[in-house]
Design a protein around this motif. Sequence first.
Motif, PDB file in Angstrom:
ATOM      1  N   ARG A  28       9.313  46.111  31.250  1.00 43.18           N
ATOM      2  CA  ARG A  28       8.029  46.382  31.918  1.00 43.18           C
ATOM      3  C   ARG A  28       7.991  45.955  33.380  1.00 43.18           C
ATOM      4  NH1 ARG A  28       4.029  43.149  30.269  1.00 43.18           N
ATOM      5  NH2 ARG A  28       2.575  44.482  31.410  1.00 43.18           N
ATOM      6  N   ILE A  29       9.035  45.316  33.883  1.00 41.85           N
ATOM      7  CA  ILE A  29       8.993  44.763  35.235  1.00 41.85           C
ATOM      8  C   ILE A  29       9.185  45.881  36.259  1.00 41.85           C
ATOM      9  CG2 ILE A  29      10.045  43.159  36.849  1.00 41.85           C
ATOM     10  CD1 ILE A  29      10.916  41.481  34.435  1.00 41.85           C
ATOM     11  N   ASP A  30       8.214  46.015  37.147  1.00 45.75           N
ATOM     12  CA  ASP A  30       8.292  47.038  38.196  1.00 45.75           C
ATOM     13  C   ASP A  30       9.117  46.568  39.387  1.00 45.75           C
ATOM     14  OD1 ASP A  30       6.458  49.025  36.992  1.00 45.75           O
ATOM     15  OD2 ASP A  30       4.974  47.443  37.252  1.00 45.75           O
ATOM     16  N   VAL A  31       8.929  45.310  39.779  1.00 45.79           N
ATOM     17  CA  VAL A  31       9.646  44.748  40.917  1.00 45.79           C
ATOM     18  C   VAL A  31      10.141  43.359  40.529  1.00 45.79           C
ATOM     19  CG1 VAL A  31       9.491  43.964  43.307  1.00 45.79           C
ATOM     20  CG2 VAL A  31       8.301  46.053  42.610  1.00 45.79           C
ATOM     21  N   LEU A  32      11.442  43.161  40.627  1.00 45.59           N
ATOM     22  CA  LEU A  32      12.064  41.887  40.311  1.00 45.59           C
ATOM     23  C   LEU A  32      12.707  41.355  41.586  1.00 45.59           C
ATOM     24  CD1 LEU A  32      13.211  39.702  38.391  1.00 45.59           C
ATOM     25  CD2 LEU A  32      15.057  41.296  37.841  1.00 45.59           C
ATOM     26  N   VAL A  33      12.165  40.272  42.128  1.00 38.90           N
ATOM     27  CA  VAL A  33      12.756  39.639  43.306  1.00 38.90           C
ATOM     28  C   VAL A  33      13.506  38.399  42.838  1.00 38.90           C
ATOM     29  CG1 VAL A  33      11.075  40.533  44.959  1.00 38.90           C
ATOM     30  CG2 VAL A  33      10.598  38.384  43.805  1.00 38.90           C
ATOM     31  N   ALA A  34      14.752  38.270  43.311  1.00 37.55           N
ATOM     32  CA  ALA A  34      15.586  37.152  42.882  1.00 37.55           C
ATOM     33  C   ALA A  34      16.330  36.603  44.091  1.00 37.55           C
ATOM     34  CB  ALA A  34      16.572  37.610  41.806  1.00 37.55           C
ATOM     35  N   ARG A  67      24.888  37.533  37.122  1.00 39.36           N
ATOM     36  CA  ARG A  67      24.165  37.309  35.860  1.00 39.36           C
ATOM     37  C   ARG A  67      22.800  37.977  35.883  1.00 39.36           C
ATOM     38  NH1 ARG A  67      23.187  31.549  34.816  1.00 39.36           N
ATOM     39  NH2 ARG A  67      22.559  32.367  32.776  1.00 39.36           N
ATOM     40  N   VAL A  68      22.101  37.848  37.010  1.00 36.56           N
ATOM     41  CA  VAL A  68      20.787  38.490  37.135  1.00 36.56           C
ATOM     42  C   VAL A  68      20.923  40.000  37.034  1.00 36.56           C
ATOM     43  CG1 VAL A  68      18.867  38.949  38.698  1.00 36.56           C
ATOM     44  CG2 VAL A  68      19.770  36.624  38.492  1.00 36.56           C
ATOM     45  N   THR A  69      21.889  40.552  37.752  1.00 38.65           N
ATOM     46  CA  THR A  69      22.048  42.001  37.812  1.00 38.65           C
ATOM     47  C   THR A  69      22.459  42.575  36.460  1.00 38.65           C
ATOM     48  OG1 THR A  69      22.703  41.780  40.126  1.00 38.65           O
ATOM     49  CG2 THR A  69      23.188  43.871  39.060  1.00 38.65           C
ATOM     50  N   ALA A  70      23.320  41.863  35.740  1.00 35.06           N
ATOM     51  CA  ALA A  70      23.767  42.352  34.439  1.00 35.06           C
ATOM     52  C   ALA A  70      22.617  42.463  33.450  1.00 35.06           C
ATOM     53  CB  ALA A  70      24.850  41.425  33.891  1.00 35.06           C
ATOM     54  N   ALA A  71      21.679  41.529  33.506  1.00 28.71           N
ATOM     55  CA  ALA A  71      20.557  41.526  32.560  1.00 28.71           C
ATOM     56  C   ALA A  71      19.368  42.344  33.037  1.00 28.71           C
ATOM     57  CB  ALA A  71      20.111  40.088  32.291  1.00 28.71           C
ATOM     58  N   ALA A  72      19.287  42.606  34.336  1.00 31.81           N
ATOM     59  CA  ALA A  72      18.091  43.238  34.910  1.00 31.81           C
ATOM     60  C   ALA A  72      17.718  44.568  34.272  1.00 31.81           C
ATOM     61  CB  ALA A  72      18.267  43.404  36.423  1.00 31.81           C
ATOM     62  N   PRO A  73      18.678  45.482  33.968  1.00 30.61           N
ATOM     63  CA  PRO A  73      18.250  46.778  33.414  1.00 30.61           C
ATOM     64  C   PRO A  73      17.451  46.668  32.118  1.00 30.61           C
ATOM     65  CG  PRO A  73      20.512  46.917  34.217  1.00 30.61           C
ATOM     66  CD  PRO A  73      20.116  45.462  34.282  1.00 30.61           C
ATOM     67  N   ASP A  74      17.701  45.632  31.323  1.00 29.44           N
ATOM     68  CA  ASP A  74      16.942  45.455  30.088  1.00 29.44           C
ATOM     69  C   ASP A  74      15.505  45.014  30.343  1.00 29.44           C
ATOM     70  OD1 ASP A  74      19.090  46.151  28.494  1.00 29.44           O
ATOM     71  OD2 ASP A  74      19.781  44.082  28.274  1.00 29.44           O
ATOM     72  N   TRP A  75      15.265  44.419  31.510  1.00 28.35           N
ATOM     73  CA  TRP A  75      13.943  43.891  31.822  1.00 28.35           C
ATOM     74  C   TRP A  75      13.130  44.799  32.738  1.00 28.35           C
ATOM     75  CZ3 TRP A  75      11.769  39.440  29.778  1.00 28.35           C
ATOM     76  CH2 TRP A  75      12.620  38.675  28.980  1.00 28.35           C
ATOM     77  N   LEU A  76      13.819  45.609  33.529  1.00 29.64           N
ATOM     78  CA  LEU A  76      13.107  46.504  34.443  1.00 29.64           C
ATOM     79  C   LEU A  76      12.503  47.687  33.700  1.00 29.64           C
ATOM     80  CD1 LEU A  76      15.671  46.678  37.395  1.00 29.64           C
ATOM     81  CD2 LEU A  76      13.423  45.553  37.440  1.00 29.64           C
ATOM     82  N   ALA A  77      11.357  48.126  34.176  1.00 28.71           N
ATOM     83  CA  ALA A  77      10.783  49.381  33.707  1.00 28.71           C
ATOM     84  C   ALA A  77      11.624  50.533  34.261  1.00 28.71           C
ATOM     85  CB  ALA A  77       9.342  49.503  34.184  1.00 28.71           C
ATOM     86  N   PRO A  78      11.603  51.704  33.639  1.00 27.63           N
ATOM     87  CA  PRO A  78      12.285  52.852  34.239  1.00 27.63           C
ATOM     88  C   PRO A  78      11.777  53.070  35.670  1.00 27.63           C
ATOM     89  CG  PRO A  78      11.636  53.353  31.994  1.00 27.63           C
ATOM     90  CD  PRO A  78      11.006  52.032  32.332  1.00 27.63           C
TER      91      PRO A  78
END
Length: 266
Positions: free
Chosen positions: A160-166, A204-215
């Motif tokens: 559901r995450i629209d914008v992920l800043v890391a 690590r962040v990038t590998a997991a991000a697709p599961d957390w980001l919204a399309p």
Amino acid sequence: MSVSASPWPTSVIVTRLRTAGCVFAEDEAELLVAAAASPAELAVMVDRRVAGLPLEHVLGWAQFRGLRIVVDPGVFVPRRRTEFLVDQAVTLARPGAVVVDLCCGSGALGAALVAAVDKVEVYAADIDPAAVRCARRNIAADRVFEGDLFAPLPATLRGRIDVLVANTPYVPTDELQLLPSEARIHEPRVALDGGADGLDVQRRVTAAAPDWLAPGGRLLVETSERQAPQAVEVFRRAGLIPRVVESEEWYATVVIGTRPTGRNEF
């Protein structure tokens, strides 16, 4: 509230700060005088700054994108160049967007997005307990979580995450010794050390991000100009569509990765 009477003339404070290596001694003296509630407090604050404590830790706050962000001693000080990352996030976050500030430190990025985007839903997380305590003073406390990267976030945010800043640490381990003493001594290593090439946490962040980001959701990370090509490959391997944006003014480089929506976007 400023002190009614300084223990020394301002010129003496400026001289002490300049002798200690403070490049912007005049500006710092003005801030210290304005922040001190008494001559005794001013004397302590000047002594702490001369001893090498970061100005933001002495004042208790950092200026970031027009906001005063609470910064406790021992917590990573938000860098002004990171405002460029926030600027990019603001252009991507629609009103009401779900935003996560990962490796949040003081929560400066999340707080800036709350201030800039109407009705944005901001969550934040950090592994450092001191940073979490600090972030809970800058962002709604019930939306700041303690733990390793995505692990402490509510499961309801997955997908559901629209914008992920890391703002992940990206200094290579062997280069930590080259940092200014203020950072090396007074900021947590976990907020600085990015591993052998500086990209360990980012991977690590990038590998997991697709599961957390919204399309169509985006991941934004700050990196160095030198590291950007390698970061782009990290994003591609994770299935994100990468692009690089740079600012000569801020000497800042940001990599933005978009989760595909299912259409042929590559």
